[in-house]
Structures are given as C-alpha cells and as structure tokens.
Write a protein that holds these residues in place. Structure first.
Motif, PDB file in Angstrom:
ATOM      1  N   PRO A 357       0.919  -1.274  -0.143  1.00  0.00           N
ATOM      2  CA  PRO A 357       0.033   0.036  -0.104  1.00  0.00           C
ATOM      3  C   PRO A 357       0.732   1.186  -0.096  1.00  0.00           C
ATOM      4  CG  PRO A 357      -0.842  -1.686   1.574  1.00  0.00           C
ATOM      5  CD  PRO A 357       0.514  -1.998   0.949  1.00  0.00           C
ATOM      6  N   VAL A 358       0.336   2.223  -0.760  1.00  0.00           N
ATOM      7  CA  VAL A 358       1.235   3.427  -0.833  1.00  0.00           C
ATOM      8  C   VAL A 358       1.636   4.091   0.423  1.00  0.00           C
ATOM      9  CG1 VAL A 358       1.251   5.711  -1.799  1.00  0.00           C
ATOM     10  CG2 VAL A 358       0.240   4.070  -3.032  1.00  0.00           C
ATOM     11  N   ALA A 363       8.037   2.704   5.159  1.00  0.00           N
ATOM     12  CA  ALA A 363       8.352   1.894   6.245  1.00  0.00           C
ATOM     13  C   ALA A 363       8.978   0.334   5.519  1.00  0.00           C
ATOM     14  CB  ALA A 363       7.061   1.672   7.096  1.00  0.00           C
ATOM     15  N   PHE A 364       8.325   0.210   4.309  1.00  0.00           N
ATOM     16  CA  PHE A 364       8.778  -0.988   3.579  1.00  0.00           C
ATOM     17  C   PHE A 364      10.141  -0.728   3.232  1.00  0.00           C
ATOM     18  CE2 PHE A 364       9.807  -2.410  -0.518  1.00  0.00           C
ATOM     19  CZ  PHE A 364       9.961  -3.998  -0.493  1.00  0.00           C
ATOM     20  N   ASP A 389       1.410   4.087  -7.249  1.00  0.00           N
ATOM     21  CA  ASP A 389       0.698   2.670  -7.198  1.00  0.00           C
ATOM     22  C   ASP A 389       1.333   1.668  -6.137  1.00  0.00           C
ATOM     23  OD1 ASP A 389       2.358   1.180  -9.049  1.00  0.00           O
ATOM     24  OD2 ASP A 389       1.082   2.275 -10.695  1.00  0.00           O
ATOM     25  N   GLY A 390       2.169   2.133  -5.495  1.00  0.00           N
ATOM     26  CA  GLY A 390       2.894   1.319  -4.633  1.00  0.00           C
ATOM     27  C   GLY A 390       3.828   0.028  -4.963  1.00  0.00           C
ATOM     28  N   ASN A 391       4.189   0.209  -6.195  1.00  0.00           N
ATOM     29  CA  ASN A 391       5.041  -0.852  -6.974  1.00  0.00           C
ATOM     30  C   ASN A 391       6.380  -0.396  -7.090  1.00  0.00           C
ATOM     31  OD1 ASN A 391       5.152  -1.814 -10.367  1.00  0.00           O
ATOM     32  ND2 ASN A 391       5.932  -2.703  -8.580  1.00  0.00           N
ATOM     33  N   MET A 392       7.289  -1.184  -6.256  1.00  0.00           N
ATOM     34  CA  MET A 392       8.564  -0.744  -6.144  1.00  0.00           C
ATOM     35  C   MET A 392       9.449  -1.691  -6.877  1.00  0.00           C
ATOM     36  SD  MET A 392       9.360   2.190  -4.537  1.00  0.00           S
ATOM     37  CE  MET A 392       8.154   2.879  -5.540  1.00  0.00           C
ATOM     38  N   HIS A 393      10.363  -1.457  -7.750  1.00  0.00           N
ATOM     39  CA  HIS A 393      11.410  -2.364  -8.130  1.00  0.00           C
ATOM     40  C   HIS A 393      12.493  -2.220  -7.061  1.00  0.00           C
ATOM     41  CE1 HIS A 393       8.995  -3.069 -11.749  1.00  0.00           C
ATOM     42  NE2 HIS A 393       8.975  -1.662 -11.938  1.00  0.00           N
ATOM     43  N   LYS A 424       4.939  -8.547   5.540  1.00  0.00           N
ATOM     44  CA  LYS A 424       4.567  -7.662   6.689  1.00  0.00           C
ATOM     45  C   LYS A 424       3.544  -6.670   6.490  1.00  0.00           C
ATOM     46  CE  LYS A 424       6.836  -4.875  10.002  1.00  0.00           C
ATOM     47  NZ  LYS A 424       8.371  -4.658  10.175  1.00  0.00           N
ATOM     48  N   TYR A 425       3.773  -6.098   5.303  1.00  0.00           N
ATOM     49  CA  TYR A 425       2.955  -4.718   4.908  1.00  0.00           C
ATOM     50  C   TYR A 425       1.789  -5.135   4.142  1.00  0.00           C
ATOM     51  CZ  TYR A 425       6.608  -2.217   7.293  1.00  0.00           C
ATOM     52  OH  TYR A 425       7.327  -1.926   8.187  1.00  0.00           O
ATOM     53  N   ASP A 426       1.439  -6.552   4.019  1.00  0.00           N
ATOM     54  CA  ASP A 426       0.251  -7.022   3.142  1.00  0.00           C
ATOM     55  C   ASP A 426       0.387  -6.592   1.655  1.00  0.00           C
ATOM     56  OD1 ASP A 426      -1.247  -7.737   5.309  1.00  0.00           O
ATOM     57  OD2 ASP A 426      -1.789  -5.860   5.773  1.00  0.00           O
ATOM     58  N   GLY A 427       1.804  -6.740   1.223  1.00  0.00           N
ATOM     59  CA  GLY A 427       1.928  -6.473  -0.251  1.00  0.00           C
ATOM     60  C   GLY A 427       1.973  -7.910  -1.136  1.00  0.00           C
ATOM     61  N   SER A 428       2.471  -7.663  -2.262  1.00  0.00           N
ATOM     62  CA  SER A 428       2.485  -8.627  -3.249  1.00  0.00           C
ATOM     63  C   SER A 428       4.004  -8.933  -3.863  1.00  0.00           C
ATOM     64  CB  SER A 428       1.738  -8.380  -4.419  1.00  0.00           C
ATOM     65  OG  SER A 428       1.846  -9.430  -5.459  1.00  0.00           O
TER      66      SER A 428
END
Length: 474
Positions: A357-358, A363-364, A389-393, A424-428
């Motif tokens: 999430p953005v 924190a991530f 959109d919360g997408n990090m490479h 931990k941060y409910d990501g993908s």
C-alpha cells in the motif's frame, strides 16, 4: 511436466506442425532461434527444436489442436521482454511466436476503443491511438518491442498505471484460442456487459497457461492538451508520499506518473547511461519524476508551479525543476527508462518487483534496505518505481568488487528476506512482472491456499493435457 511433454517432437510430427504455417515460418535454425531462448536478465536459457510463427488465428487454432491431440507442449512468446522466464522453453517445448499477428483490426475514436491482434507492438498501438487524437496510456520501457498479447498475458503495469490502471484495466474484450483449438470470441467495445461470468480476465495475467490471446479490444482516452513534467529532489520516501497526496489534491490536472528514484541508481545512470545528466544542481537522497496532465491547456504550468511552491513551504521538497521543453521532458524520461540497464555494469543485481500500500512504502523501504544490508554486508539497494501505485522495483546490486556469480547464487535467499517484509505490509511479491519460473516456488508460500487450489482447478479444466506453457506459474 510429464515425460511425454518433456520429449522433443519426432521429425514426422514436426513436419505436420510446419505444414500448418509453411516451411518459411517453421523456424528450426538454431542461430535464428537463439535470441528467443534467453530472457533479458540472462537467468533462463532454454532450448527448442522449432518455433512456429502463425500468420492467422486459424493457424493458431490448428497448431493447438494438433498439439493437444499429440500432447506436444508449446510456449507462447511475444516480444520476449518478460522478466520472470515465463516465455522461455526450458524443456524443449515448441515456441509459438505471435509476432505475425500484428494487425490493428479497428480503431473507433467515438467509442474510445481499438482492436489489436496480439503481436501488435505496444508503441504501434500507442501511435494508432494518437492518429485519431486519442491516448492509449500503457507505457513501458520496452514499448518499442513488447507486444499487446504479452502485455495482457503478464498484466503489465508501467508508468501510467496511477491514472489509467494496468493492462487488465485497459482491456474491454479479448479473443482467445483454447488448448484444444477452439476459439472464444469475447471481443467487445462494451463497458457494461453483465451476461454471466466475466471470463475475459482469466486469461489476463495467466502467462499463456490457460489459453493463447490472439486479439484484444483496448480502451482509448482523450489526449491531454497539456502535460507538465517535474524532476524533484527530496529527503525521504515519506516526503514523497506527502507530495503525492498534495499533488492529487490540488494540481489542477491529473497526476499521471509519480516515480520514486533513490540517489544510488541515479548515480548509476549518470555514470553509465548515454546522454544522462544530473537533472538538479545538488545531490538529494531521493527523487520524484512527476507528470501532471490536463484537458485544459491554460494554467496547468502555473498550477504545477504553485504546487511545488506549496510543497517547498511545507518542507516536502528540497529542489525541483519543471521541463522547459519537449526535449527536456524526453531527457527526464530517458533517465527513468535507463534505470534497469545502468545496473548491469555495476555487476550482479538481485531484483524484486513488489507492491505494498502506498502509505506503507516508506516503512517497507526502510525495513527492506536495512534487512538486505544485514544479509549481505556491502550490497547496494537501489530501489525505484511507481510510488503512485505502491509498486517498487527493489533491486539490490552486489557489493563493489564481489564475485558476481557467487552473489547471484543467493538470489532465492535474498528474495526470501525481502518477501518476508513485503508480506509484513500486506503486499505482493509480484506487482507487474508475473510469476513465470522465477517466482513459481514462492507463490504457494504467499497465496491463499484455497486460491491456489482454484487456480489448479481452472488450469486442469482449460488445459487437461498440460500443453500450454507447462511448469510456469503453477
């Protein structure tokens, strides 16, 4: 994959496949095949005895009908720009290249829709929309070579997802050849169509494991009349998130791109990227490349300047520059698109295409950068990506002077370190590149077990003989 699918087709069977497309389009020369047997990161090297290049949907149907009857495995391939190995024939499967299905069947500006075959290069689709004063907003670094079929099969994201969505969101209808050769025509320009189960989306993101996409009807949008592009230096990802919220609240247009870049990878770009210059006079820990678009050509630049002034007053940014010309805009985006390439001269790079999430991105990033440095002291995390959109490479370059092969051998271990923090941060663990081979083993660890069971059931129903891209995703 069962042993029958592992075996290369016998000579007689290869002749039957070749007869479908003609000898010219049944490629067996290994030198010609070589570029189709390796993916862009060099992680996967495949082998095959044949690549078929059908020129019509009917030929795709005939190929799959014969493949299903003879239990011959096929791997669909578009522009071969995928980054998780999903398009590589690792067990000698026949390659089914869709690049000759390259027709734009219809462009309808009044309906804001166009129908493209799967082999249409993304840039060609963008140009077709522009020719009728429309925008097809899917935009990727590989847009000059990736194809619409591949974009949909991997549910590609890109830099415009913040405003327009990912590939799935840009599709109105789809045409698919099933494993047994049947054609399912769900091509439609309709935005509203509640006639039972919506089967279109089964095939988007399925990486060719459920059926072969041969065409799609895509959404177009009015072209923006004004676009302003800013390169911004700031102190932290937390400041970038606040800037994003401020921009979306008061920019006077639509925030169409919002890219976060760490200084380390910008240094790589300046060092190794042709024609790349530092956009700002001083160094900053983090940067944002922001693009704001509007249908109203008047006043957008003023509103963006006011936005940046307000951000400076709130101590969200340290410096910023607005592109003064189209050339400068192109220079900003050239820098951004060079970021994957400029990591290569720095040695081995372990990649993560993740999303959270953005609000959780700062924190991530803090947790992940700390964790990988503890895991491999001296490694250099160089995250960048689509903050909007919360997408990090979240890429991690090897320590200076380290042995590249030894470093890359720890790819799975490093992935496990990062994936734990993502969850931990409910990501993908896969935001826009897909699963392919690279993340296949990780999928059951992060996906709901009931969802995995249903995925296997859908695969069994649509491809009972397991001929479609076997061993990928599941």
């Amino acid at each position: 994959m069962n042993e029958q699918l592992r075996r290369a087709p016998a000579a007689g069977l290869m002749q039957r496949f070749a007869a479908i497309v003609g000898d010219r389009y049944a490629v067996t020369d290994q030198a010609t095949l070589a570029p189709h047997l390796i993916e862009g990161r060099g992680l996967y090297h495949g082998h095959t005895s044949m690549m078929l290049r059908p020129g019509s949907v009917a030929e795709v149907q005939a190929i799959l009908k014969l493949a299903n009857e003879t239990r011959t495995a096929v791997v669909p391939q578009g522009g071969n720009t995928g980054l998780v190995g999903g398009q590589i024939p690792l067990e000698g499967e026949i390659i089914l290249s869709l690049t000759r299905l390259d027709k734009i069947r219809a462009v309808d500006p009044d309906s804001n829709a166009m129908t493209c075959e799967s082999g249409v290069v993304l840039q060609k689709a963008q140009e077709a929309a522009a020719s009728v004063d429309r925008l097809f907003p899917l935009s990727l670094g590989a847009e000059g070579s990736c194809t619409i079929g591949g974009n949909l099969s991997t549910n590609a994201g890109g830099t415009g997802a913040l405003a327009y969505g990912v590939a799935r969101d840009l599709m109105l209808g789809v045409e698919v050849v099933l494993a047994d050769g049947r054609l399912m025509n769900l091509l439609s320009k309709l935005k509203k169509n509640n006639t039972g189960y919506d089967l279109r989306h089964l095939f988007v993101g399925a990486e060719g494991t459920l059926g072969i996409i041969t065409a799609a009807t895509l959404k177009m949008f009015p072209r923006p009349r004004a676009v302003e592009t800013a390169f911004i230096g700031l102190s932290s990802p937390a400041a970038a998130v606040k800037l994003l919220n401020l921009a979306q609240a008061r920019a006077g247009g639509t925030v169409t791109s919002f890219e976060l870049i760490v200084r380390g990878v910008l240094d790589f770009a300046i060092k190794h990227g042709p024609g790349v210059r530092d956009p700002l006079g001083m160094r900053h820990p983090w940067y944002v490349l922001m693009e704001i678009s509007s249908q109203n050509a008047e006043g957008l630049r003023d509103s963006v300047e006011q936005l940046l002034e307000a951000a400076a007053e709130e101590d969200l940014i340290e410096d910023a520059t607005l592109a003064a010309s189209l050339d400068q805009t192109k220079a900003f985006w050239h820098l951004r698109h060079m970021l994957p390439e400029v990591q290569k001269p720095e040695g081995g790079s372990i990649k993560h295409d993740v999303s959270v999430p953005v609000a959780a991105v700062p924190a991530f990033l803090e947790d992940a950068m700390t964790a990988v440095k503890e895991f491999i002291p001296g490694c250099r995390p160089v995250p960048f990506g689509h903050l909007g959109d919360g997408n990090m490479h979240f890429n991690v370059s090897q320590p200076v002077g380290a042995d590249k092969d030894a470093y890359l051998a720890r790819w799975a271990e490093m992935n496990a370190v990062v994936d734990k923090i993502v969850l931990k941060y409910d990501g993908s663990i896969s935001a826009e590149h897909g699963i392919g081979m690279l993340k296949r083993a990780s999928l059951p660890k992060v996906k709901d077990p009931v969802a995995i069971e249903l995925m296997r059931g859908v695969k069994q129903m649509l491809d009972p003989n397991g001929i479609l891209n076997p061993g990928k995703v599941l």
